[in-house]
Write a protein that holds these residues in place. Structure first.
Motif, PDB file in Angstrom:
ATOM      1  N   VAL A  97       0.837  -1.159  -0.049  1.00 16.25           N
ATOM      2  CA  VAL A  97       0.100  -0.044  -0.066  1.00 16.25           C
ATOM      3  C   VAL A  97       0.786   1.414   0.067  1.00 16.25           C
ATOM      4  CG1 VAL A  97      -1.681   1.286   1.215  1.00 16.25           C
ATOM      5  CG2 VAL A  97      -1.947  -1.109   1.101  1.00 16.25           C
ATOM      6  N   LYS A  98       1.939   1.246   0.895  1.00 14.84           N
ATOM      7  CA  LYS A  98       2.764   2.352   0.850  1.00 14.84           C
ATOM      8  C   LYS A  98       3.773   2.697  -0.370  1.00 14.84           C
ATOM      9  CE  LYS A  98       3.452   2.488   5.909  1.00 14.84           C
ATOM     10  NZ  LYS A  98       4.482   2.492   6.838  1.00 14.84           N
ATOM     11  N   SER A  99       3.869   1.667  -0.875  1.00 13.60           N
ATOM     12  CA  SER A  99       4.694   1.661  -2.234  1.00 13.60           C
ATOM     13  C   SER A  99       3.835   1.806  -3.512  1.00 13.60           C
ATOM     14  CB  SER A  99       5.480   0.552  -2.432  1.00 13.60           C
ATOM     15  OG  SER A  99       5.083  -0.691  -2.456  1.00 13.60           O
ATOM     16  N   GLN A 100       2.507   2.093  -3.414  1.00 13.88           N
ATOM     17  CA  GLN A 100       1.648   2.394  -4.420  1.00 13.88           C
ATOM     18  C   GLN A 100       1.601   1.009  -5.574  1.00 13.88           C
ATOM     19  OE1 GLN A 100      -0.485   4.685  -4.480  1.00 13.88           O
ATOM     20  NE2 GLN A 100       0.609   5.365  -2.546  1.00 13.88           N
ATOM     21  N   ARG A 101       1.678  -0.189  -4.838  1.00 13.44           N
ATOM     22  CA  ARG A 101       1.729  -1.395  -5.678  1.00 13.44           C
ATOM     23  C   ARG A 101       0.408  -2.277  -5.221  1.00 13.44           C
ATOM     24  NH1 ARG A 101       6.684  -2.646  -8.211  1.00 13.44           N
ATOM     25  NH2 ARG A 101       5.232  -4.137  -9.276  1.00 13.44           N
TER      26      ARG A 101
END
Length: 296
Positions: A43-47
């Motif tokens: 989620v944090k790495s936009q994946r």
């Protein structure tokens, strides 16, 4: 009559629920932490598109663990006599090895598990979906297999009762709720304290499983000394009383243990508790990064 029977069995049921519930909560939280770290990282790495592959890996691991537990536990349920004692003894000793490795490994691994999982997931994302599925499967499957083997050993002394399984499922349900709450930021847990106290209690539980396994192997003459009791307090300590059923249900205690059982119990508790409670080396005294992974 049924109400009276249930009331007389209540201490035994409560003991089985507590022992297996403790396993469920601890192992469920360990697994939940692993899944939480993977999800938070994606989620944090936009994946977010890779979340489905993590879900596939986790689902496959759960199916594998259920199959292993059912195969061992219920596949041997029709075995009776000395063969059943032999299986119970071997399963119990295997469970002791599993829980010992688990608590000693988590003593230090919890401080670095987040970084290792993130690094592994970064590499897996570069490789592709199969690598992501495999990472999630192996990370969750390892914890799950430990739980399955430990529960088989723990439940061998319950006479086919289903209460340990119910307690395990309730413990896992509590762990799931806590994991979701931690991820959403509603709950924060001091993992060092949690794993310290539950680990110490599990070591004592494992010592009881060890003593039970030794007794089973003595019964089939794989180990000597069945006729040599260390003590016999059955004249005043009733195993059918509420305190006897609680002691037997949680710690596998019996009023007439053999000398080998007592020696093994004492040696295991002293050695493993010493290894578990000794100070962690200063180089490892860093704040566990699992706390920082608890929120998206």
């Amino acid at each position: 009559m049924k109400e009276q029977a249930f009331a007389s069995d209540a201490p035994s049921v409560a003991a089985q629920l507590f022992g297996s519930g403790l396993i469920g909560v601890r192992e469920g939280l360990e697994t939940g932490i692993v899944v939480m770290i993977l999800v938070a990282f994606l989620v944090k790495s936009q994946r977010r598109e890779s979340l489905k592959w993590v879900a596939v890996g986790v689902g496959a691991a759960v199916v594998m663990v259920v199959a292993i537990f059912a195969g061992i536990r219920y596949g041997t349920s029709t075995v009776t006599g000395l063969a059943a004692e032999l299986i119970a003894g071997i399963a119990s000793l295997a469970a002791v090895v599993i829980v010992t490795w688990m608590v000693l490994w988590m003593r230090t691994a919890s401080r670095s598990i987040s970084g290792e999982l993130r690094a592994g997931l970064t590499r897996a994302l570069d490789v592709g979906p199969i690598a992501v599925v495999s990472l999630a499967f192996l990370a969750v499957g390892r914890e799950g297999v430990e739980t399955a083997l430990l529960m088989v050993g723990y439940a061998e002394n319950t006479g086919g009762s289903q209460w340990p399984l119910i307690g395990l499922l309730l413990g896992i349900a509590v762990a799931v709720v806590l994991t979701v709450a931690m991820y959403l930021g509603a709950v924060r847990i001091n993992f060092a304290t949690f794993f310290k106290y539950t680990g110490a209690l599990l070591i004592v539980v494992a010592a009881g499983i060890l003593a039970y396994g030794i007794r089973a192997l003595q019964t089939v003459d794989w180990l000597p000394g069945l006729a040599h009791n260390a003590f016999d307090i059955s004249s005043w300590f009733s195993m059918s009383s509420w305190y006897g059923t609680v002691a037997a249900g949680i710690f596998n205690f019996r009023a007439d243990p053999t000398v080998l059982q007592v020696l093994a119990w004492l040696l295991y508790v002293v050695v493993v508790l010493f290894l578990f409670l000794r100070p962690v080396p200063a180089a490892s005294q860093t704040r566990s990064s699992t706390d920082t992974a608890a929120t998206p």
